[in-house]
Design an enzyme around this catalytic site. Sequence first.
Site, PDB file in Angstrom:
ATOM      1  CG  HIS A 212      -0.348   0.178   2.550  1.00  0.00           C
ATOM      2  ND1 HIS A 212       0.151  -0.780   3.239  1.00  0.00           N
ATOM      3  CD2 HIS A 212      -0.018   1.216   3.391  1.00  0.00           C
ATOM      4  CE1 HIS A 212       0.683  -0.291   4.478  1.00  0.00           C
ATOM      5  NE2 HIS A 212       0.673   1.083   4.415  1.00  0.00           N
TER       6      HIS A 212
HETATM    7  N1  UDP Z   1      -2.831  -5.342   9.589  1.00  0.00           N
HETATM    8  C1  UDP Z   1      -4.070  -5.669   9.876  1.00  0.00           C
HETATM    9  N2  UDP Z   1      -4.955  -5.994   8.821  1.00  0.00           N
HETATM   10  C2  UDP Z   1      -4.495  -6.023   7.751  1.00  0.00           C
HETATM   11  C3  UDP Z   1      -3.312  -5.665   7.255  1.00  0.00           C
HETATM   12  C4  UDP Z   1      -2.543  -5.402   8.133  1.00  0.00           C
HETATM   13  O1  UDP Z   1      -4.344  -6.005  10.932  1.00  0.00           O
HETATM   14  O2  UDP Z   1      -5.470  -6.375   6.839  1.00  0.00           O
HETATM   15  C5  UDP Z   1      -1.871  -4.854  10.429  1.00  0.00           C
HETATM   16  C6  UDP Z   1      -0.398  -5.422  10.446  1.00  0.00           C
HETATM   17  O3  UDP Z   1      -0.495  -6.889  10.981  1.00  0.00           O
HETATM   18  C7  UDP Z   1       0.454  -4.679  11.337  1.00  0.00           C
HETATM   19  C8  UDP Z   1      -0.143  -3.116  11.065  1.00  0.00           C
HETATM   20  O4  UDP Z   1      -1.594  -3.690  10.506  1.00  0.00           O
HETATM   21  O5  UDP Z   1       0.453  -4.996  12.636  1.00  0.00           O
HETATM   22  C9  UDP Z   1       0.601  -2.404   9.827  1.00  0.00           C
HETATM   23  O6  UDP Z   1      -0.352  -1.592   9.475  1.00  0.00           O
HETATM   24  P1  UDP Z   1       0.126  -0.945   7.861  1.00  0.00           P
HETATM   25  O7  UDP Z   1       0.797  -1.976   6.995  1.00  0.00           O
HETATM   26  O8  UDP Z   1      -1.281  -0.330   7.627  1.00  0.00           O
HETATM   27  O9  UDP Z   1       1.034   0.355   8.311  1.00  0.00           O
HETATM   28  P2  UDP Z   1       2.795   0.471   8.316  1.00  0.00           P
HETATM   29  O10 UDP Z   1       2.905  -0.460   9.164  1.00  0.00           O
HETATM   30  O11 UDP Z   1       3.180   0.025   7.040  1.00  0.00           O
HETATM   31  O12 UDP Z   1       2.765   1.994   8.829  1.00  0.00           O
END
Ligand code: UDP
Length: 362
Positions: A212
Amino acid sequence: MKIVTVVGARPQFIKAAAVSRVLRQAHQEILVHTGQHYDANMSDVFFDELHIPHPDYALGVGSGSHGRQTGEMLAKVEDVLLQEKPDAVLVYGDTNSTLAGALAASKLCIPVAHVEAGLRSFNRTMPEEQNRILTDHISTLLFAPTITAADHLHDEGITQGVEMVGDVMCDALYYYRDLAEQSCAETGLSQLDDLFPHSPEIEGKWILATIHRAENTDGIQNLSQILAAFEQLPVPVIFPVHPRTIGLVRTLWRRENYHNIRFVQPVGYLHMLWLAGHARRIITDSGGLQKEAYLLEVPCVTVREQTEWVETVESGWNTLAHANTADILVKAGALTPAGDHPALYGDGHAAEKITQSLGRLI
Ligand code: UDP
């Protein structure tokens, strides 16, 4: 003491769940939800299943360009702070909600505490990098998850208020891991909510993917290369699709005839932990999921040019790949981590250290 916590995006709900539970035993917390993520499966599900207290303020800012969204949050968080007069403002990570919360507090001379301070990709075109640098430079307490992060702060001249506490996502994972196993053991795959008809059946083995980041989803070229790689992997790919990716995925799905990718709605955290823990590989551009892959001992391919979580790469459990079909396939095929698996992200008690440190502020 009275602390206003500002959250707004999926990973912040997970981090806040881990910290609030401990924080509320010692301090009064007022929870502000900016509304940056507002879909039920990007927000409500986390509040419900992780028992996060209902927000005291729901600002309802919603989507928008970066400047407009951050500006609206800034104005609305300022109103909350003027009303609540907290002793400190707690922010997490690197989203527009993080920066807006920190800036509103800083301009009112309220101490800012930043959880996940000091992470750097050294790519200043990333909105996340801009948010985290700016937030760090106006924070009073900087909770670094790793020594590398603390070193980055030092290199930028920030030497006061830095504390290496470990990673709060590690707290969350250790706390919820067993519950995730129990709640998904029977129904983990049948709970998936398919986005498109004729999804591939999953029989015991899968690769979990999330994509994403702006660099992979702002144009069609990178995402089509990435999905072409997923299509050629020897094991089916489960891909919970982030709302910012859905439009492009739909366009590509209509054009290509994908047989190996199961596109599904975003899942809750417990379901995600279960899917990740049982995956053969994780392929992602998410920061949080890279770490979860490491903690769950699942080899990870990160489709980015840099990562902030460099320790996962140095330890051999994570590898970077370009947004290029051949490179992703090579990296996914070649990855066989050595047996070593040091505790890179702490002992699951970062929240206690954060709570104690906040208590020393006044
Ligand atoms: N996550 C979730 N459901 C999903 C996709 C991701 O619960 O369908 C969780 C994932 O396990 C992690 C967090 O969301 O704990 C990560 O969020 P994201 O990838 O949106 O953000 P980033 O970490 O890249 O800032």
